[in-house]
Write a protein that holds these residues in place. Structure first.
Motif, short mmCIF file in Angstrom:
data_model
loop_
_atom_site.label_atom_id
_atom_site.label_comp_id
_atom_site.label_asym_id
_atom_site.label_seq_id
_atom_site.Cartn_x
_atom_site.Cartn_y
_atom_site.Cartn_z
N ASN A 96 69.18 -8.36 6.81
CA ASN A 96 68.81 -7.11 6.95
C ASN A 96 70.17 -6.31 7.84
O ASN A 96 70.07 -6.41 8.97
CB ASN A 96 67.60 -6.77 7.76
N LEU A 97 70.86 -5.72 6.99
CA LEU A 97 72.05 -5.05 7.56
C LEU A 97 71.52 -3.85 8.49
O LEU A 97 72.29 -3.31 9.27
CB LEU A 97 72.91 -4.55 6.42
N GLU A 106 72.28 -5.70 -9.12
CA GLU A 106 72.11 -4.51 -8.12
C GLU A 106 72.02 -4.42 -6.80
O GLU A 106 70.73 -5.38 -6.50
CB GLU A 106 71.29 -3.31 -8.86
N PRO A 107 72.72 -4.17 -6.10
CA PRO A 107 72.44 -4.27 -4.71
C PRO A 107 71.55 -3.37 -4.14
O PRO A 107 71.03 -2.17 -4.82
CB PRO A 107 73.94 -3.83 -4.03
N PRO A 108 70.96 -3.56 -2.86
CA PRO A 108 70.07 -2.56 -2.27
C PRO A 108 70.59 -1.11 -2.11
O PRO A 108 71.88 -0.82 -1.77
CB PRO A 108 69.55 -3.05 -0.91
N GLU A 109 69.74 -0.08 -2.24
CA GLU A 109 70.36 1.40 -2.38
C GLU A 109 70.69 1.50 -0.96
O GLU A 109 71.50 2.58 -0.91
CB GLU A 109 69.08 2.34 -2.74
N LEU A 118 80.21 -6.70 -2.44
CA LEU A 118 80.73 -7.01 -0.93
C LEU A 118 80.00 -5.48 -0.39
O LEU A 118 80.50 -4.61 -0.68
CB LEU A 118 82.21 -6.95 -0.92
N LEU A 119 79.14 -5.76 0.51
CA LEU A 119 78.37 -4.78 1.03
C LEU A 119 78.28 -4.51 2.42
O LEU A 119 78.42 -5.62 3.10
CB LEU A 119 76.81 -4.71 0.66
N THR A 120 78.03 -3.44 3.15
CA THR A 120 77.95 -3.12 4.58
C THR A 120 76.93 -2.07 4.66
O THR A 120 76.53 -1.41 3.58
CB THR A 120 79.31 -2.92 5.25
N HIS A 121 76.52 -1.61 5.86
CA HIS A 121 75.67 -0.53 6.09
C HIS A 121 76.63 0.70 6.12
O HIS A 121 77.69 0.69 6.78
CB HIS A 121 75.02 -0.57 7.50
N SER A 122 76.00 1.88 5.78
CA SER A 122 76.96 3.15 5.63
C SER A 122 77.50 3.68 7.09
O SER A 122 78.35 3.98 7.16
CB SER A 122 76.17 4.37 4.90
#
Length: 308
Positions: free
Chosen positions: A131-132, A146-149, A258-262
Motif C-alpha cells: 500500500n503506497l 493495469e496498475p491501480p488508478e 514502475l510505480l509510485t504515489h502521486s
C-alpha cells in the motif's frame, strides 16, 4: 495513549496476530506483546481477545483502532506532502517487487548505489501489492496488465509468456496431448494473468500439480512434472528449460510497471530512483518481451542466464 500506542493497536487489529504487527512495525514479537500489555493495563480494559490462531479486537479495541486509522491517514498524508518538498536525493527509498522480478532488479542495484550513494535502498520481495498510500513502500515494480488508478509511473515494457517444459518431457510422452499434464497455480495466484489463463483454458483433469509461486512453477517444469505457462523473463533465463510448441490462446497480455504515489513523484530521492530504474529496466526489454529467445535462436545458441 500516545501515537506509538495507537499505531501498535491499529497494526494488531489489521494484521490479526502479534507477529504480523511486529513485521509491520519493524519491531520484535516480544516488544509488541509487552507494549500491548502495558497499554491494556494503563487503560484498565482489554483491547483484544486472544485465540489460538490470532487476536480479535474487542469493542474497546475496535474503537481505539478506528481512531488510530483516522490519525494514521492524516499523518501519512502529511508525511507524503512533506517528503515531496525534499530537494536532495538522499535518505531511504523503499522498493517493493515480486519474487520473479527481484533477480532482474538486483542486477542494477550496484549501479544505482554508485550513482546515488546517499540513497539507502530497502527492498521488499512480496507478491502482495504494498500500500503506497500508507507508505509501506515508496516505489513498486510490478508485472500487471493495469496498475491501480491511485498510483502513477511508467510502463517499462510488455511481458511475453510462453509454455515451457523439461528437455525430455514431450518426447517421453510421445507428444500425445492426452498424456500431457500441466502445472497449475493455487488460489493465492488465481487472479494473476497466468492463473486466469489456466482457469479459462486448462481443465482440472489436465493439472498434475498446483504451486503457490512462479519460481516453484518454473522448478516443477524443470523437474519434468509437466507443462508450465511462464513469463519469458523467467523461462528464458533457465537454459535447461525448453519452449514447448506454441499453444493456442497463450498470447497473455501483461506489462512491467514502475510505480509510485502521486504525492511522492517530485521527491528528489524518489525521482532519482525512478529515473534510474526506468532506463535500467528498459535495458531488459528484449528478455521481458520474449525476444532474447528469438535473437539467440537466430544466432544458433542456447538461451540461458547471462554471464556476470
Amino acid at each position: 495513549m500516545n501515537w506509538d500506542d495507537l499505531r501498535l493497536v491499529l497494526a494488531i487489529a489489521r494484521e490479526g496476530t502479534l507477529s504480523g504487527a511486529a513485521r509491520h512495525l519493524r519491531v520484535t514479537h516480544s516488544t509488541v506483546f509487552r507494549r500491548l500489555g502495558t497499554i491494556e493495563e494503563g487503560l484498565g480494559v482489554r483491547l483484544f481477545e486472544r485465540f489460538r490462531d490470532g487476536y480479535s479486537a474487542t469493542v474497546a479495541g475496535e474503537t481505539v483502532a478506528a481512531l488510530a486509522a483516522r490519525f494514521a491517514d492524516d499523518f501519512v498524508a502529511l508525511e507524503r506532502r512533506l517528503s515531496g518538498q525534499d530537494l536532495r536525493p538522499s535518505g531511504t527509498v523503499r522498493i517493493t517487487t515480486t519474487d520473479t522480478i527481484s533477480a532482474m532488479l538486483m542486477r542494477h542495484v550496484p549501479a544505482l548505489r554508485a550513482a546515488h550513494p546517499e540513497i539507502l535502498l530497502e527492498i521488499t520481495v512480496s507478491n502482495a501489492m504494498a500500500n503506497l498510500t500508507r507508505r509501506e513502500a515508496d516505489v513498486a515494480i510490478r508485472p500487471t496488465p493495469e496498475p491501480p488508478e491511485t498510483l502513477v509511473g511508467r510502463r517499462v515494457a510488455n511481458i511475453a509468456h510462453a509454455v515451457y517444459c523439461s528437455p525430455n518431457y514431450l518426447s517421453d510422452h510421445d507428444g500425445d496431448p492426452a498424456d500431457l499434464k500441466w502445472i497449475g497455480l493455487d488460489d493465492t495466484l488465481a487472479t494473476t494473468v497466468i492463473g486466469r489463463w489456466m482457469r479459462e483454458n486448462i481443465r482440472d483433469a489436465q493439472i498434475g500439480l498446483r504451486v503457490d509461486s512462479l519460481p516453484a512453477l518454473k522448478d516443477a517444469a524443470l523437474a519434468g512434472v509437466g507443462l508450465a505457462l511462464l513469463p519469458c523473463y523467467l523461462g528464458d533465463e533457465e537454459s535447461r528449460l525448453h519452449r514447448a510448441p506454441p499453444v493456442s490462446g497463450t498470447d497473455v497480455k501483461s506489462a512491467l510497471w514502475l510505480l509510485t504515489h502521486s504525492d511522492l513523484k517530485r521527491t528528489a530521492r524518489i525521482r532519482a530512483v525512478m529515473d534510474f530504474l526506468v532506463i535500467a529496466l528498459a535495458s531488459e526489454r528484449a528478455l521481458l518481451e520474449g525476444r532474447r529467445h528469438k535473437e539467440a535462436a537466430a544466432r544458433g545458441r542456447t538461451v540461458g542466464p547471462r554471464k556476470a
